[in-house]
Motif scaffolding. Sequence first.
Motif, PDB file in Angstrom:
ATOM      1  N   SER A   8     -31.180 -20.410 -30.038  1.00  0.00           N
ATOM      2  CA  SER A   8     -30.945 -21.776 -30.527  1.00  0.00           C
ATOM      3  C   SER A   8     -29.667 -21.822 -31.361  1.00  0.00           C
ATOM      4  CB  SER A   8     -32.150 -22.260 -31.349  1.00  0.00           C
ATOM      5  OG  SER A   8     -33.338 -22.206 -30.591  1.00  0.00           O
ATOM      6  N   THR A   9     -28.542 -21.482 -30.750  1.00  0.00           N
ATOM      7  CA  THR A   9     -27.273 -21.383 -31.490  1.00  0.00           C
ATOM      8  C   THR A   9     -26.900 -22.660 -32.245  1.00  0.00           C
ATOM      9  OG1 THR A   9     -26.078 -21.845 -29.430  1.00  0.00           O
ATOM     10  CG2 THR A   9     -26.250 -19.547 -30.090  1.00  0.00           C
ATOM     11  N   PRO A  10     -27.178 -23.881 -31.729  1.00  0.00           N
ATOM     12  CA  PRO A  10     -26.771 -25.077 -32.482  1.00  0.00           C
ATOM     13  C   PRO A  10     -27.433 -25.173 -33.853  1.00  0.00           C
ATOM     14  CG  PRO A  10     -27.339 -25.659 -30.222  1.00  0.00           C
ATOM     15  CD  PRO A  10     -27.786 -24.253 -30.435  1.00  0.00           C
ATOM     16  N   VAL A  11     -28.625 -24.573 -33.972  1.00  0.00           N
ATOM     17  CA  VAL A  11     -29.374 -24.622 -35.226  1.00  0.00           C
ATOM     18  C   VAL A  11     -29.071 -23.390 -36.089  1.00  0.00           C
ATOM     19  CG1 VAL A  11     -31.708 -24.582 -36.239  1.00  0.00           C
ATOM     20  CG2 VAL A  11     -31.246 -25.935 -34.170  1.00  0.00           C
ATOM     21  N   GLU A  12     -29.051 -22.228 -35.438  1.00  0.00           N
ATOM     22  CA  GLU A  12     -28.935 -20.974 -36.181  1.00  0.00           C
ATOM     23  C   GLU A  12     -27.543 -20.745 -36.762  1.00  0.00           C
ATOM     24  OE1 GLU A  12     -31.237 -17.613 -34.188  1.00  0.00           O
ATOM     25  OE2 GLU A  12     -31.310 -19.173 -32.643  1.00  0.00           O
ATOM     26  N   GLN A  13     -26.512 -21.065 -35.982  1.00  0.00           N
ATOM     27  CA  GLN A  13     -25.132 -20.842 -36.429  1.00  0.00           C
ATOM     28  C   GLN A  13     -24.269 -22.054 -36.055  1.00  0.00           C
ATOM     29  OE1 GLN A  13     -24.217 -18.496 -38.362  1.00  0.00           O
ATOM     30  NE2 GLN A  13     -25.866 -16.998 -38.168  1.00  0.00           N
ATOM     31  N   PRO A  14     -24.547 -23.222 -36.646  1.00  0.00           N
ATOM     32  CA  PRO A  14     -23.828 -24.438 -36.251  1.00  0.00           C
ATOM     33  C   PRO A  14     -22.322 -24.371 -36.481  1.00  0.00           C
ATOM     34  CG  PRO A  14     -25.177 -24.845 -38.199  1.00  0.00           C
ATOM     35  CD  PRO A  14     -25.577 -23.510 -37.672  1.00  0.00           C
ATOM     36  N   GLU A  15     -21.907 -23.753 -37.594  1.00  0.00           N
ATOM     37  CA  GLU A  15     -20.468 -23.710 -37.889  1.00  0.00           C
ATOM     38  C   GLU A  15     -19.728 -22.882 -36.845  1.00  0.00           C
ATOM     39  OE1 GLU A  15     -22.806 -22.981 -40.146  1.00  0.00           O
ATOM     40  OE2 GLU A  15     -22.679 -24.694 -41.521  1.00  0.00           O
ATOM     41  N   GLN A  16     -20.277 -21.709 -36.508  1.00  0.00           N
ATOM     42  CA  GLN A  16     -19.656 -20.870 -35.474  1.00  0.00           C
ATOM     43  C   GLN A  16     -19.571 -21.614 -34.152  1.00  0.00           C
ATOM     44  OE1 GLN A  16     -20.557 -16.661 -34.598  1.00  0.00           O
ATOM     45  NE2 GLN A  16     -21.845 -16.691 -36.421  1.00  0.00           N
ATOM     46  N   LEU A  17     -20.676 -22.233 -33.766  1.00  0.00           N
ATOM     47  CA  LEU A  17     -20.709 -22.935 -32.480  1.00  0.00           C
ATOM     48  C   LEU A  17     -19.732 -24.111 -32.478  1.00  0.00           C
ATOM     49  CD1 LEU A  17     -21.829 -23.414 -29.653  1.00  0.00           C
ATOM     50  CD2 LEU A  17     -23.683 -24.752 -30.691  1.00  0.00           C
ATOM     51  N   ASN A  18     -19.715 -24.891 -33.539  1.00  0.00           N
ATOM     52  CA  ASN A  18     -18.815 -26.043 -33.602  1.00  0.00           C
ATOM     53  C   ASN A  18     -17.360 -25.618 -33.474  1.00  0.00           C
ATOM     54  OD1 ASN A  18     -21.060 -27.643 -33.943  1.00  0.00           O
ATOM     55  ND2 ASN A  18     -20.757 -27.975 -36.132  1.00  0.00           N
ATOM     56  N   GLN A  19     -17.020 -24.478 -34.096  1.00  0.00           N
ATOM     57  CA  GLN A  19     -15.644 -23.981 -34.018  1.00  0.00           C
ATOM     58  C   GLN A  19     -15.289 -23.568 -32.590  1.00  0.00           C
ATOM     59  OE1 GLN A  19     -13.160 -23.946 -36.432  1.00  0.00           O
ATOM     60  NE2 GLN A  19     -12.009 -23.500 -34.589  1.00  0.00           N
ATOM     61  N   VAL A  20     -16.198 -22.859 -31.939  1.00  0.00           N
ATOM     62  CA  VAL A  20     -15.968 -22.414 -30.563  1.00  0.00           C
ATOM     63  C   VAL A  20     -15.832 -23.616 -29.620  1.00  0.00           C
ATOM     64  CG1 VAL A  20     -17.111 -21.267 -28.601  1.00  0.00           C
ATOM     65  CG2 VAL A  20     -17.027 -20.136 -30.816  1.00  0.00           C
ATOM     66  N   MET A  21     -16.709 -24.592 -29.790  1.00  0.00           N
ATOM     67  CA  MET A  21     -16.651 -25.799 -28.963  1.00  0.00           C
ATOM     68  C   MET A  21     -15.370 -26.589 -29.210  1.00  0.00           C
ATOM     69  SD  MET A  21     -20.618 -27.182 -29.013  1.00  0.00           S
ATOM     70  CE  MET A  21     -20.129 -28.796 -28.389  1.00  0.00           C
ATOM     71  N   SER A  22     -14.982 -26.710 -30.479  1.00  0.00           N
ATOM     72  CA  SER A  22     -13.770 -27.460 -30.835  1.00  0.00           C
ATOM     73  C   SER A  22     -12.539 -26.853 -30.176  1.00  0.00           C
ATOM     74  CB  SER A  22     -13.568 -27.479 -32.351  1.00  0.00           C
ATOM     75  OG  SER A  22     -14.586 -28.200 -32.984  1.00  0.00           O
ATOM     76  N   THR A  23     -12.433 -25.519 -30.245  1.00  0.00           N
ATOM     77  CA  THR A  23     -11.299 -24.812 -29.638  1.00  0.00           C
ATOM     78  C   THR A  23     -11.247 -25.067 -28.138  1.00  0.00           C
ATOM     79  OG1 THR A  23     -11.447 -23.088 -31.338  1.00  0.00           O
ATOM     80  CG2 THR A  23     -10.233 -22.539 -29.329  1.00  0.00           C
ATOM     81  N   PHE A  24     -12.405 -24.984 -27.502  1.00  0.00           N
ATOM     82  CA  PHE A  24     -12.483 -25.208 -26.055  1.00  0.00           C
ATOM     83  C   PHE A  24     -12.114 -26.644 -25.692  1.00  0.00           C
ATOM     84  CE2 PHE A  24     -15.230 -26.699 -22.506  1.00  0.00           C
ATOM     85  CZ  PHE A  24     -14.667 -25.955 -21.467  1.00  0.00           C
ATOM     86  N   LEU A  25     -12.673 -27.613 -26.415  1.00  0.00           N
ATOM     87  CA  LEU A  25     -12.423 -29.023 -26.106  1.00  0.00           C
ATOM     88  C   LEU A  25     -10.959 -29.394 -26.324  1.00  0.00           C
ATOM     89  CD1 LEU A  25     -15.684 -30.526 -27.644  1.00  0.00           C
ATOM     90  CD2 LEU A  25     -15.057 -30.586 -25.225  1.00  0.00           C
ATOM     91  N   LYS A  26     -10.334 -28.819 -27.343  1.00  0.00           N
ATOM     92  CA  LYS A  26      -8.905 -29.069 -27.567  1.00  0.00           C
ATOM     93  C   LYS A  26      -8.089 -28.558 -26.384  1.00  0.00           C
ATOM     94  CE  LYS A  26      -8.927 -29.113 -32.616  1.00  0.00           C
ATOM     95  NZ  LYS A  26      -8.792 -28.284 -33.815  1.00  0.00           N
ATOM     96  N   LEU A  27      -8.463 -27.395 -25.883  1.00  0.00           N
ATOM     97  CA  LEU A  27      -7.779 -26.793 -24.737  1.00  0.00           C
ATOM     98  C   LEU A  27      -7.944 -27.681 -23.494  1.00  0.00           C
ATOM     99  CD1 LEU A  27      -6.264 -24.211 -23.712  1.00  0.00           C
ATOM    100  CD2 LEU A  27      -8.508 -23.304 -23.101  1.00  0.00           C
ATOM    101  N   VAL A  28      -9.168 -28.159 -23.274  1.00  0.00           N
ATOM    102  CA  VAL A  28      -9.440 -29.028 -22.116  1.00  0.00           C
ATOM    103  C   VAL A  28      -8.637 -30.322 -22.217  1.00  0.00           C
ATOM    104  CG1 VAL A  28     -11.205 -30.394 -20.922  1.00  0.00           C
ATOM    105  CG2 VAL A  28     -11.738 -28.089 -21.709  1.00  0.00           C
ATOM    106  N   ASN A  29      -8.644 -30.912 -23.418  1.00  0.00           N
ATOM    107  CA  ASN A  29      -7.918 -32.163 -23.619  1.00  0.00           C
ATOM    108  C   ASN A  29      -6.419 -31.995 -23.445  1.00  0.00           C
ATOM    109  OD1 ASN A  29     -10.337 -33.512 -24.149  1.00  0.00           O
ATOM    110  ND2 ASN A  29     -10.206 -33.176 -26.353  1.00  0.00           N
ATOM    111  N   THR A  30      -5.897 -30.851 -23.897  1.00  0.00           N
ATOM    112  CA  THR A  30      -4.460 -30.571 -23.740  1.00  0.00           C
ATOM    113  C   THR A  30      -4.098 -30.437 -22.274  1.00  0.00           C
ATOM    114  OG1 THR A  30      -4.431 -29.410 -25.867  1.00  0.00           O
ATOM    115  CG2 THR A  30      -2.592 -28.976 -24.374  1.00  0.00           C
ATOM    116  N   GLN A  31      -4.955 -29.725 -21.524  1.00  0.00           N
ATOM    117  CA  GLN A  31      -4.682 -29.493 -20.106  1.00  0.00           C
ATOM    118  C   GLN A  31      -4.788 -30.773 -19.282  1.00  0.00           C
ATOM    119  OE1 GLN A  31      -7.527 -26.404 -19.229  1.00  0.00           O
ATOM    120  NE2 GLN A  31      -6.145 -24.762 -19.840  1.00  0.00           N
ATOM    121  N   SER A  32      -5.639 -31.712 -19.717  1.00  0.00           N
ATOM    122  CA  SER A  32      -5.847 -32.936 -18.939  1.00  0.00           C
ATOM    123  C   SER A  32      -4.793 -34.003 -19.242  1.00  0.00           C
ATOM    124  CB  SER A  32      -7.246 -33.504 -19.183  1.00  0.00           C
ATOM    125  OG  SER A  32      -7.407 -33.847 -20.544  1.00  0.00           O
ATOM    126  N   ASN A  33      -4.092 -33.849 -20.356  1.00  0.00           N
ATOM    127  CA  ASN A  33      -3.060 -34.831 -20.722  1.00  0.00           C
ATOM    128  C   ASN A  33      -1.736 -34.552 -20.014  1.00  0.00           C
ATOM    129  OD1 ASN A  33      -4.775 -36.218 -22.369  1.00  0.00           O
ATOM    130  ND2 ASN A  33      -4.208 -35.118 -24.239  1.00  0.00           N
TER     131      ASN A  33
END
Length: 280
Positions: A255-280
Amino acid sequence: MPTLSINGAQIYYEDSAPNQDNLPQDQQKPVLLFAHGLLWGTHLYDKQVEHFKPNYRCIAFDFRGQGKSEVTKSGYDMDSLAEDAIALLEALEISKCHLVGLSMGGYVAQRVALKRPDLLHSLILLDTGAEAENPEKKADYKKMLRAIHWLGIKRISKKVMPIMFGETFLNDKSRKQEYKTWLEHLRQNNKKGAMRATAGVIERDGVLSRLPEINLPILIVVGDEDKPTPYEEAQKMHFAIKGSKLAVIKQAGHSTPVEQPEQLNQVMSTFLKLVNTQSN
């Protein structure tokens, strides 16, 4: 309480920006759709919604039979649940989203990507796998189903917690209140809904051989203490999907969203920024 009638079921959902359709296209936030794991609901992603809602329209929903959605007699196989998710997006008139799925939500998310890749910007798969249930685990889950049938959810809830959470979370005395909160969430499950949803998960077909068909940016995340879907399961998906990213969350179980939310949010943020950059 916002619900939509979808494929014969009243599906509950939460939307952080329900009125953004009224805004000009260039002012609308990209959509993050969250699909929870077995026996949970929208609450699984509270920390992610809080983190991402300033920049994303965050939509979390409860699968049929779970959370606040209707308990139906049928429709609990992974393909039917994928059709529910697709119908939800269509009902909300969302043309594309980033789809986040944990465990059961991940099984469903993979099928959405195979059925309707046109609806997705990217796929984020948390603590999940792509194969049919391991026969040994399947036997254990069938025992759990019998126990739910005869004893009810409440009586077995404490035995379910070590499946859902890693040792670090379970042994952290400072998080005792959190433990109690999530135990109570488990106990709130409807007995019939929980049994039907569990049966749908353990009887699923594997889709590993079909994953190379998915041509989307994909992030695969696994907790290093995850027992139901350990690192090896994540690695198989990573190898099957060209260009996918694989991240390990430290000191987290299933249950990573509950157990380590800060770690998960950082990993997701990095990925989403990369996706958004590539799609622009």
